[in-house]
Design an enzyme around this catalytic site. Sequence first.
Site, PDB file in Angstrom:
ATOM      1  N   SER A   1       1.086   6.426   2.847  1.00 54.95           N
ATOM      2  CA  SER A   1       1.954   7.169   3.705  1.00 54.95           C
ATOM      3  C   SER A   1       3.078   7.701   3.082  1.00 54.95           C
ATOM      4  CB  SER A   1       2.200   6.405   4.893  1.00 54.95           C
ATOM      5  OG  SER A   1       1.078   6.119   5.693  1.00 54.95           O
TER       6      SER A   1
ATOM      7  N   GLU B   1     -10.326  -1.447   5.435  1.00 57.67           N
ATOM      8  CA  GLU B   1      -9.332  -1.987   6.315  1.00 57.67           C
ATOM      9  C   GLU B   1      -9.718  -1.775   8.008  1.00 57.67           C
ATOM     10  OE1 GLU B   1      -4.815  -0.339   6.879  1.00 57.67           O
ATOM     11  OE2 GLU B   1      -6.037   0.726   5.475  1.00 57.67           O
TER      12      GLU B   1
ATOM     13  N   ASN C   1      -5.508   5.686  16.315  1.00 56.89           N
ATOM     14  CA  ASN C   1      -6.585   5.738  17.122  1.00 56.89           C
ATOM     15  C   ASN C   1      -7.123   7.127  17.561  1.00 56.89           C
ATOM     16  OD1 ASN C   1      -6.490   2.909  16.558  1.00 56.89           O
ATOM     17  ND2 ASN C   1      -6.593   2.330  18.711  1.00 56.89           N
ATOM     18  N   GLU C   2      -6.001   7.747  17.439  1.00 59.71           N
ATOM     19  CA  GLU C   2      -6.461   9.449  17.839  1.00 59.71           C
ATOM     20  C   GLU C   2      -7.217  10.121  16.727  1.00 59.71           C
ATOM     21  OE1 GLU C   2      -3.404   7.830  18.258  1.00 59.71           O
ATOM     22  OE2 GLU C   2      -3.689   8.148  20.603  1.00 59.71           O
TER      23      GLU C   2
ATOM     24  N   GLN D   1       0.871  -1.161   0.008  1.00 61.00           N
ATOM     25  CA  GLN D   1      -0.076  -0.034  -0.004  1.00 61.00           C
ATOM     26  C   GLN D   1       0.813   1.173   0.037  1.00 61.00           C
ATOM     27  OE1 GLN D   1      -1.898   0.768   3.732  1.00 61.00           O
ATOM     28  NE2 GLN D   1      -3.758   1.130   2.633  1.00 61.00           N
ATOM     29  N   GLY D   2       0.624   2.053  -1.051  1.00 59.81           N
ATOM     30  CA  GLY D   2       1.496   3.362  -1.024  1.00 59.81           C
ATOM     31  C   GLY D   2       0.796   4.397  -0.735  1.00 59.81           C
TER      32      GLY D   2
END
Lengths: 321, 389
Positions: B136, B253, B372-373, B133-134
């Site tokens: 970030s 996801e 999670n933030e 997965q590209g």
Amino acid sequence: MRFAFTTDQLALRDAVREMLAKECPPSEVRSAWANANGRTASAWDALTGMGVLDALVPEAAGGLGLNMLDLVLVCEEVGRVALPEPFVEHALVAAAVVGSGHGSMSALVGPAALGVYADSVDAVLVEDDDRLLLVAREGLVLERQSSVDHTRHLFTVDWSSAEATTEVGGPQECADAFDRAALGNAAVLVGLAQHLLDVTVDYAATRNQFGVPIGSFQALKHKLADVRIALEFARPLVYRAAHSVSIDDIDRSVHVSMCAAQAADAASLAARHALQCHGAIGYSDESDLHMWMKRVWALQRAYGDPAWHRERVARAILDED
Amino acid sequence: MVVGSLRRMDLSWSPTEVAFRNEARAWLAENVPSEKLPSGDTRDGFALHLKWEQRLFDARWSVVSWPEEYGGRNATLWEWLIFEEEYHRVGAPQRVTQNGIFLLAPTLFEFGTQEQRDRYLQPMASGLETWCQGWSEPDAGSDLAGIRSTAVRDDAAAGWRLSGQKTWTTRGAFCTHMFGLFRSDPAAERHAGLTYFLVPLNTPGVTVRGFGRLDGDEGFAEVFLDDVFVDDAMVLGEVNAGWKVAMATTGSERGLTLRSPGRFMATADRLVRLYRDIGARASDPALRHAVVQAVIDVEAYRLQTLATVTAIGDGDNPGATSSLTKVFWSELDVRMHDTALALLGTAAELEDNGWMKDFQFALSGPIYAGTNEVQRNVIAERVLGMPRR
């Protein structure tokens, strides 16, 4: 596989919600805090009128012939409005055992030591040495205890001098009565928590500090998100336990304990975060918030505290094999 | 929500589903390697895992929910959940193909052209082609819309020229292909002007550098793109609509498809066994209830998933509630490993104790797939309706 409620079950919930919104607004809970018996003026009669107090009584015996799965969402509504009535004790515990026609009833089952509203009901169902006894109020010696929730008129109950007691169940009935009480209590806690979350989300949207609604601050968002998560993962356990009780599943007691622990923790979290997000107004007894928080504090350890329930699960899953 | 809700709650499996479970269980019992494979996040382990993926594919277990034409079994969501339970119950190997199968494929099914589905799905299912997965970038993590890698139109060649840097790319050093987001309209800002591309990593101009994760495996990679040409057939969805296409993938996801309950049911089972073995010697009596709470939480997740799948069957869209799920399972996973290490006491530090390495992986859960933030912000704003800043 289907894990959802029927349209009938949802309709019953909606009807009760609508009725309770009229019969038990926050002002009614506030009145009950100060009145003679801690109960509402007319909500009990309205519940009687809808038939839900005898919902678990078979149709042949004058009830609605429903089961716990039909009634679990009603318990949530009872919690949502903080209804100050012995709903769980009457509808889920006593009436389910003795049927209708005994007036209003309270119940004293399991590790619970105190009888709620024992002075204003017609009879109390008590657990005595693995037997269930129905005792008329006149035969009871009551001593008032003061609950943190002033609507909960609590009593030590002594039936040793009662002239007429009716034995209405043995060990299995005792166990089942307790499970229904713990399950109903868990559903009530879910409803209380949902209300605490709802009013806090509303308050955070309208209270401004630093020129913006305090609900726009991440510190509050994350607290209330955690409450929402806790509810999301308490409700399915409550509903499954209701299903298990309704079909007499062999593991129903374990399922009840799972939901009792989870719901109590969720409600406790909801109360804590609701108070913190309200700030000083939440700490004032002029705000309605305290009545919901105190109900949570009263009920989160009723019918077995979370540790008691976890231990019951532990004995089933860790010690056997 | 209308037709189905006349039916009463029923928590039993149908005879077809029971038969499906039995078939899966029998095949797995016969075929799962008795020796645990080396980590699939190392070069050698990855190759061994691909052999396993081929075996799964040959028996049509690699993508049970896909149509048969691509190697699947047309399994229902219920059967997929059952397969996941059985797969994790026997401790079958990690799915090194998961980023393709669980993240890209749902997007291909939803947004891809027929040609793209025919070209990419089957090699993905067999492990012949592996996808990373590209998304970030060094300056675009939680703030994914801050992506700077560019896609420049090359009309003459009927394609695009990609440049920039992707990072934290899981198994990027071992995969053959990458799917990613690139800024195709330099004038547009943030969520607008992004396009979703499929990129073979052997294309000239691509450089991949693997590097170690917290647990020591070379599971991470940086992917550098220097004027990499891809033709128009490599665009997934509409040009400049990449954000919408990508968000469909994050839905998968965070929600159902990446971390099914079966995975955590297996961890809870291991935790219960560990407690039975050594719990009596544990120094902290509270651990008994921590183990119980793990079992309760896993059961809550399983039941919540049953409710979600029921709702999907009734035509509902779970939407932002997938953020609730992602926070819950990722933090539950950390708690379970914390509890296991606490039970192990001084043996917790030993790398081969069966928990320390997984503990480190569990710690990635609250970070990947949207921290999670960020998820808690999503819950507050989109589920609870709290005010945005």
